[in-house]
Design an enzyme around this catalytic site. Structure first.
Site, PDB file in Angstrom:
ATOM      1  N   LYS A 132       0.823  -1.213   0.000  1.00 37.08           N
ATOM      2  CA  LYS A 132       0.000   0.000   0.000  1.00 37.08           C
ATOM      3  C   LYS A 132       0.851   1.255   0.000  1.00 37.08           C
ATOM      4  O   LYS A 132       0.446   2.274  -0.562  1.00 37.08           O
ATOM      5  CB  LYS A 132      -0.965   0.001   1.188  1.00 37.08           C
ATOM      6  CG  LYS A 132      -2.090  -0.999   1.019  1.00 37.08           C
ATOM      7  CD  LYS A 132      -3.281  -0.639   1.879  1.00 37.08           C
ATOM      8  CE  LYS A 132      -4.458  -1.557   1.550  1.00 37.08           C
ATOM      9  NZ  LYS A 132      -5.579  -1.344   2.467  1.00 37.08           N
ATOM     10  N   LYS A 150      -8.325 -13.650 -10.638  1.00 35.66           N
ATOM     11  CA  LYS A 150      -9.501 -13.664  -9.785  1.00 35.66           C
ATOM     12  C   LYS A 150     -10.436 -12.503 -10.127  1.00 35.66           C
ATOM     13  O   LYS A 150      -9.978 -11.422 -10.471  1.00 35.66           O
ATOM     14  CB  LYS A 150      -9.049 -13.535  -8.327  1.00 35.66           C
ATOM     15  CG  LYS A 150      -9.924 -14.245  -7.330  1.00 35.66           C
ATOM     16  CD  LYS A 150      -9.277 -14.191  -5.961  1.00 35.66           C
ATOM     17  CE  LYS A 150     -10.165 -13.382  -5.031  1.00 35.66           C
ATOM     18  NZ  LYS A 150      -9.596 -13.235  -3.684  1.00 35.66           N
ATOM     19  N   LYS A 190     -13.067  -6.786  -7.194  1.00 34.77           N
ATOM     20  CA  LYS A 190     -14.040  -5.706  -7.099  1.00 34.77           C
ATOM     21  C   LYS A 190     -13.465  -4.370  -7.537  1.00 34.77           C
ATOM     22  O   LYS A 190     -14.189  -3.451  -7.881  1.00 34.77           O
ATOM     23  CB  LYS A 190     -14.588  -5.599  -5.679  1.00 34.77           C
ATOM     24  CG  LYS A 190     -13.565  -5.255  -4.606  1.00 34.77           C
ATOM     25  CD  LYS A 190     -14.246  -5.227  -3.251  1.00 34.77           C
ATOM     26  CE  LYS A 190     -13.212  -5.030  -2.142  1.00 34.77           C
ATOM     27  NZ  LYS A 190     -13.828  -5.149  -0.817  1.00 34.77           N
TER      28      LYS A 190
END
Ligand code: TRP
Length: 337
Positions: A117, A199, A202
């Site tokens: 991050k 995968k 979202k």
């Protein structure tokens, strides 16, 4: 009233940082309603965690409520599970501070998620991003759960939670219960419709082959008609994850929605091409998601109901959390208020 229960306790946090996908529904959430029979389950919307990356306030507020509504619509019954919003239970932030003082700089620096991050948000490497795992340890330890279900990417944080809890217990005696890691029963692993070796995620946009729980039927149908199949020559519906990942993914989705086995699906579509199969998968998904979407939409309009759910949840959670926090404050030497 508090139930006298011998059920094991389970707790999990959900970051309100994106919309739920068909992948997370078929792969995980679908199975959660059954958990309540076996476990005393606590779920919370991790809004405190969400602000470690910059959020638009109106979006965060909407997402938090939408996510709650969607989980209820997916079958998480508020009568059987404790559902709440993290920031409504101030003990999370309070214990988070204490545990910061028992988490080492070196340990926090080694967290993979922090490194990832920081690389992605180079202009906002804030203290919260760094101490995220101490807050997560507080989330867990406040409730003394037996089990903490998490995905692969969160295992390192749960391990650090163990380290912090053991360190604290080592100094002050048995304060925290050490939770067992819980590897949830694997549901279907759903891949992107346009890139079937990755995968379904979202965070990707519509073009990258993901279906959201709230997508209307026409969007779902369009996505499935455009789904990548495979450029093999036999052009038949046969399960072969290695050589036909696109078709295998569609079969997995169809099977999860209809309950049919791969053999049954192969028989059903024998002699038909992908052109016939793809819209059928789309229709099965539309019918699977229809009741969820309708219920979530209805719940979003019923603000009074949602409010009663999260207030009730916060009250129940706060009761358990406060007991742990009192004990901790006493152990570390704070004067009782
Ligand atoms: N960090 C988790 C995630 O990104 C969410 C989370 C916050 C969580 N606190 C938790 C999960 C406590 C399990 C237990 O998905």
């Amino acid at each position: 009233m508090e139930e006298t229960t011998v059920k094991k306790r389970m707790l999990s946090g959900i970051k309100p940082s994106g919309d739920l996908t068909l992948g997370s529904y078929l792969g995980a959430i679908k199975n959660w309603s059954a958990r309540a029979e076996e476990f005393d389950c606590f779920y919370f919307m991790a809004d405190l965690h969400a602000i470690t990356v910059r959020q638009n306030p109106a979006d965060l507020r909407r997402r938090t409520l939408e996510q709650l509504a969607q989980y209820i619509a997916c079958g998480l019954d508020p009568e059987k599970n404790t559902l709440f919003i993290q920031s409504h239970v101030p003990q999370h932030a309070e214990l988070g501070w204490v545990l910061n003082c028992y988490a080492m700089f070196g340990e926090l620096s080694r967290m993979t998620q922090f490194k990832d991050k920081s690389a992605k948000n180079a202009d906002n490497i804030n203290g919260g991003l760094f101490t995220y795992p101490s807050l997560m340890a507080a989330d867990i330890l406040l409730y003394q759960p037996d089990l903490v279900p998490v995905g692969e990417d969160q295992k390192q944080h749960v391990e650090l939670c163990h380290t912090i809890a053991r360190r604290f217990n080592g100094v002050y005696g048995d304060v925290f219960k050490i939770p067992e890691p819980y590897v949830p029963k694997v549901g279907a692993r759903i891949m992107s419709l346009t890139n079937p070796t990755a995968k379904m995620s979202k965070s990707e946009n519509e073009d990258t082959g993901r279906i959201l729980l709230m997508d209307p039927p026409e969007v779902i149908m369009r996505q499935f008609k455009r789904a990548i199949t495979d450029s093999d020559t036999e052009h038949c519906v046969r399960f072969d994850r290695e050589n036909k990942p696109g078709v295998a993914n569609l079969m997995t989705i169809y099977s999860a929605c209809t309950g049919e086995t791969y053999e049954q699906i192969e028989a059903e579509f024998a002699g038909q091409g992908y052109g016939a199969f793809k819209p059928k998968v789309g229709e099965a998904v539309v019918e699977t998601l229809r009741p969820i979407r309708e219920e979530a939409t209805r719940l979003m309009k019923d603000k009074a109901y949602l409010e009663s759910v999260y207030r009730d949840g916060a009250r129940k959670a706060g009761y358990v959390a406060e007991k742990t926090l009192r004990k901790v404050y006493k152990k570390v030497g704070f004067v009782a208020p």
